[in-house]
Design a protein around this motif. Structure first.
Motif, mmCIF file in Angstrom:
data_model
loop_
_atom_site.group_PDB
_atom_site.id
_atom_site.type_symbol
_atom_site.label_atom_id
_atom_site.label_comp_id
_atom_site.label_asym_id
_atom_site.label_seq_id
_atom_site.Cartn_x
_atom_site.Cartn_y
_atom_site.Cartn_z
ATOM 1 N N THR A 65 -7.692 -18.956 13.346
ATOM 2 C CA THR A 65 -8.122 -19.745 14.459
ATOM 3 C C THR A 65 -7.576 -21.135 14.261
ATOM 4 N N GLY A 66 -7.439 -21.667 13.246
ATOM 5 C CA GLY A 66 -6.666 -22.872 12.794
ATOM 6 C C GLY A 66 -7.841 -24.022 12.523
ATOM 7 N N ARG A 67 -9.259 -23.473 12.094
ATOM 8 C CA ARG A 67 -10.172 -24.411 11.615
ATOM 9 C C ARG A 67 -10.209 -24.577 10.271
ATOM 10 N N HIS A 68 -9.548 -23.817 9.542
ATOM 11 C CA HIS A 68 -9.289 -23.690 7.952
ATOM 12 C C HIS A 68 -7.816 -23.445 7.621
ATOM 13 N N ARG A 69 -7.609 -23.881 6.429
ATOM 14 C CA ARG A 69 -6.378 -23.661 5.846
ATOM 15 C C ARG A 69 -6.386 -23.120 4.489
ATOM 16 N N VAL A 70 -5.351 -22.426 4.016
ATOM 17 C CA VAL A 70 -5.298 -21.890 2.468
ATOM 18 C C VAL A 70 -4.178 -22.734 1.590
ATOM 19 N N LYS A 71 -4.554 -23.103 0.666
ATOM 20 C CA LYS A 71 -3.522 -23.997 -0.291
ATOM 21 C C LYS A 71 -3.307 -23.135 -1.512
ATOM 22 N N VAL A 72 -2.296 -23.020 -2.189
ATOM 23 C CA VAL A 72 -2.071 -22.486 -3.367
ATOM 24 C C VAL A 72 -1.353 -23.863 -4.186
ATOM 25 N N LEU A 73 -2.067 -24.080 -5.240
ATOM 26 C CA LEU A 73 -1.640 -25.046 -6.064
ATOM 27 C C LEU A 73 -1.431 -24.584 -7.460
ATOM 28 N N PRO A 74 -0.450 -25.012 -8.140
ATOM 29 C CA PRO A 74 -0.146 -24.731 -9.367
ATOM 30 C C PRO A 74 -1.289 -25.621 -10.282
ATOM 31 N N ILE A 75 -1.660 -25.180 -11.462
ATOM 32 C CA ILE A 75 -2.271 -25.779 -12.408
ATOM 33 C C ILE A 75 -1.388 -25.670 -13.888
ATOM 34 N N GLU A 76 -0.938 -26.827 -14.195
ATOM 35 C CA GLU A 76 -0.086 -26.785 -15.436
ATOM 36 C C GLU A 76 -0.981 -26.880 -16.460
ATOM 37 N N GLU A 77 -0.849 -26.175 -17.577
ATOM 38 C CA GLU A 77 -1.663 -26.134 -18.879
ATOM 39 C C GLU A 77 -1.382 -27.428 -19.542
ATOM 40 N N PRO A 78 -2.369 -28.274 -19.764
ATOM 41 C CA PRO A 78 -1.931 -29.535 -20.735
ATOM 42 C C PRO A 78 -1.239 -29.067 -21.997
ATOM 43 N N ALA A 79 -0.336 -30.163 -22.465
ATOM 44 C CA ALA A 79 0.193 -29.889 -23.633
ATOM 45 C C ALA A 79 -0.926 -30.243 -24.765
ATOM 46 N N PRO A 80 -0.771 -29.476 -25.850
ATOM 47 C CA PRO A 80 -1.642 -29.572 -27.165
ATOM 48 C C PRO A 80 -2.098 -30.934 -27.277
ATOM 49 N N GLY A 81 -3.349 -31.064 -27.258
ATOM 50 C CA GLY A 81 -3.805 -32.267 -27.820
ATOM 51 C C GLY A 81 -3.756 -33.559 -26.930
ATOM 52 N N ARG A 82 -3.492 -33.036 -25.578
ATOM 53 C CA ARG A 82 -3.274 -34.100 -24.522
ATOM 54 C C ARG A 82 -4.144 -33.494 -23.347
ATOM 55 N N GLY A 83 -5.193 -34.391 -23.065
ATOM 56 C CA GLY A 83 -6.336 -34.055 -22.015
ATOM 57 C C GLY A 83 -7.006 -32.777 -22.095
ATOM 58 N N ARG A 84 -7.714 -32.597 -21.117
ATOM 59 C CA ARG A 84 -8.609 -31.295 -21.104
ATOM 60 C C ARG A 84 -8.018 -30.551 -20.002
ATOM 61 N N PRO A 85 -8.303 -29.124 -20.244
ATOM 62 C CA PRO A 85 -8.013 -28.205 -19.140
ATOM 63 C C PRO A 85 -8.512 -28.553 -17.867
ATOM 64 N N TYR A 86 -8.045 -27.821 -16.646
ATOM 65 C CA TYR A 86 -8.774 -28.032 -15.398
ATOM 66 C C TYR A 86 -10.012 -27.487 -15.482
ATOM 67 N N ARG A 87 -10.959 -27.904 -14.779
ATOM 68 C CA ARG A 87 -12.227 -27.455 -14.511
ATOM 69 C C ARG A 87 -12.661 -28.098 -13.099
ATOM 70 N N TRP A 88 -13.310 -26.801 -12.444
ATOM 71 C CA TRP A 88 -14.194 -27.237 -11.298
ATOM 72 C C TRP A 88 -15.378 -26.767 -11.233
ATOM 73 N N ASP A 89 -16.353 -27.632 -11.202
ATOM 74 C CA ASP A 89 -17.711 -27.274 -11.101
ATOM 75 C C ASP A 89 -18.533 -27.294 -9.959
ATOM 76 N N GLY A 90 -17.732 -27.557 -8.829
ATOM 77 C CA GLY A 90 -18.608 -27.761 -7.762
ATOM 78 C C GLY A 90 -18.129 -27.191 -6.360
#
Length: 90
Positions: A65-90
């Motif tokens: 009905t157009g009140r919500h939308r669906v999004k597909v987002l790519p999550i790239e793995e970080p290079a070894p030793g660079r940053g933390r992996p993606y995490r969503w807690d909420g």
């Protein structure tokens, strides 16, 4: 590559906001500054699984009905030793 499938609420835009965007050439919605409220989040390990889940979420009445939308987002793995992996807690 992993994917994040998100079902979000669509924010209503006032006519004055739309007119201002047209006049200034800006953007009506900036997801980096003010993302839409999330209703459901799902992870997938490959593209085919992500598209299948997105198709299933698109069958929800609020999306149809157009009140919500669906999004597909790519999550790239970080290079070894660079940053933390993606995490969503909420």
């Amino acid at each position: 590559m992993r994917f994040l499938i998100v079902r979000t609420e669509i924010r209503n835009a006032a006519d004055a906001d739309i007119a201002a965007v047209w006049a200034d050439g800006g953007r009506l919605r900036d997801e980096t500054r003010a993302p839409e409220p999330r209703r459901q989040v799902v992870h997938a390990e490959d593209r085919d699984a992500a598209l299948l889940l997105a198709r299933a979420l698109s069958a929800v009445g609020a999306v149809r009905t157009g009140r919500h939308r669906v999004k597909v987002l790519p999550i790239e793995e970080p290079a070894p030793g660079r940053g933390r992996p993606y995490r969503w807690d909420g």
